[in-house]
Design a protein around this motif. Structure first.
Motif, mmCIF file in Angstrom:
data_model
loop_
_atom_site.group_PDB
_atom_site.id
_atom_site.type_symbol
_atom_site.label_atom_id
_atom_site.label_comp_id
_atom_site.label_asym_id
_atom_site.label_seq_id
_atom_site.Cartn_x
_atom_site.Cartn_y
_atom_site.Cartn_z
ATOM 1 N N SER A 24 8.424 9.918 -10.072
ATOM 2 C CA SER A 24 8.326 11.354 -10.337
ATOM 3 C C SER A 24 7.287 12.045 -9.441
ATOM 4 N N GLU A 25 6.658 11.261 -8.561
ATOM 5 C CA GLU A 25 5.623 11.759 -7.644
ATOM 6 C C GLU A 25 4.455 12.397 -8.395
ATOM 7 N N ASN A 26 4.092 11.815 -9.517
ATOM 8 C CA ASN A 26 2.989 12.315 -10.337
ATOM 9 C C ASN A 26 1.712 11.567 -9.951
ATOM 10 N N ARG A 27 1.072 12.051 -8.926
ATOM 11 C CA ARG A 27 -0.120 11.378 -8.404
ATOM 12 C C ARG A 27 -1.245 11.340 -9.435
ATOM 13 N N THR A 52 -6.142 5.510 1.526
ATOM 14 C CA THR A 52 -5.147 5.206 2.557
ATOM 15 C C THR A 52 -3.778 4.983 1.925
ATOM 16 N N TYR A 53 -3.757 4.333 0.767
ATOM 17 C CA TYR A 53 -2.496 4.133 0.050
ATOM 18 C C TYR A 53 -1.827 5.477 -0.246
ATOM 19 N N PHE A 54 -2.583 6.424 -0.787
ATOM 20 C CA PHE A 54 -1.984 7.717 -1.106
ATOM 21 C C PHE A 54 -1.575 8.470 0.164
ATOM 22 N N GLU A 55 -2.289 8.294 1.232
ATOM 23 C CA GLU A 55 -1.946 8.953 2.502
ATOM 24 C C GLU A 55 -0.679 8.354 3.121
ATOM 25 N N ARG A 56 -0.578 7.025 3.158
ATOM 26 C CA ARG A 56 0.524 6.337 3.853
ATOM 27 C C ARG A 56 1.746 6.068 2.993
ATOM 28 N N PRO A 59 4.867 9.064 -2.031
ATOM 29 C CA PRO A 59 5.904 10.015 -1.625
ATOM 30 C C PRO A 59 5.351 11.433 -1.503
ATOM 31 N N GLN A 60 5.832 12.112 -0.510
ATOM 32 C CA GLN A 60 5.391 13.486 -0.242
ATOM 33 C C GLN A 60 6.558 14.460 -0.404
ATOM 34 N N GLY A 61 7.294 14.330 -1.497
ATOM 35 C CA GLY A 61 8.418 15.225 -1.744
ATOM 36 C C GLY A 61 9.691 14.792 -1.051
#
Length: 123
Positions: A24-27, A52-56, A59-61
């Motif tokens: 659901s891309e709920n960071r 780095t995990y969140f950057e690489r 999911p970005q939509g």
């Protein structure tokens, strides 16, 4: 004070919540599940840190994926998870991830990639 360890069911729930947050891309939800000092390893990443995990890898939509957990096996503070994933562009794959926990938070994830398929053929 008694030191209680999380149950297998509780850790299975953490894994399911982590997969749900990713899908659901709920960071914000994912951030709560990851322990301080979290690391992520895959064939493309060598023990990268949380930022780095969140950057690489987050999911970005554009993830458009449907993940189905096939099996979770918990033993102590470790778990293996095998899942199937179908992407929005018609590809599918099956991976296994190895989790370690600190309490009820995820300390590390190691991903083992399976082959990718398009229309039933390995790509």
């Amino acid at each position: 004070m008694q030191d209680t360890k999380p149950t297998d069911a509780a850790l299975s729930d953490v894994v399911r919540a982590y997969f749900g947050a990713y899908e659901s891309e709920n960071r914000d939800a994912a951030e709560l599940l990851l322990a301080e000092g979290f690391t992520f390893t895959s064939p493309n990443d060598d023990a990268i840190d949380r930022a780095t995990y969140f950057e690489r890898c987050w999911p970005q939509g554009d993830a458009a994926r449907d993940q189905t957990i096939e099996k979770i096996v918990v033993e102590g503070d470790k778990a293996f998870v095998t899942y199937n994933c179908a992407t929005g562009n018609g590809k599918s794959f099956r991976n296994t991830e190895f989790f370690t926990f600190t309490g009820e938070q995820i300390a590390s994830v190691d991903v083992y990639f399976g082959p990718a398929y398009q229309d039933g053929v390995i790509v």
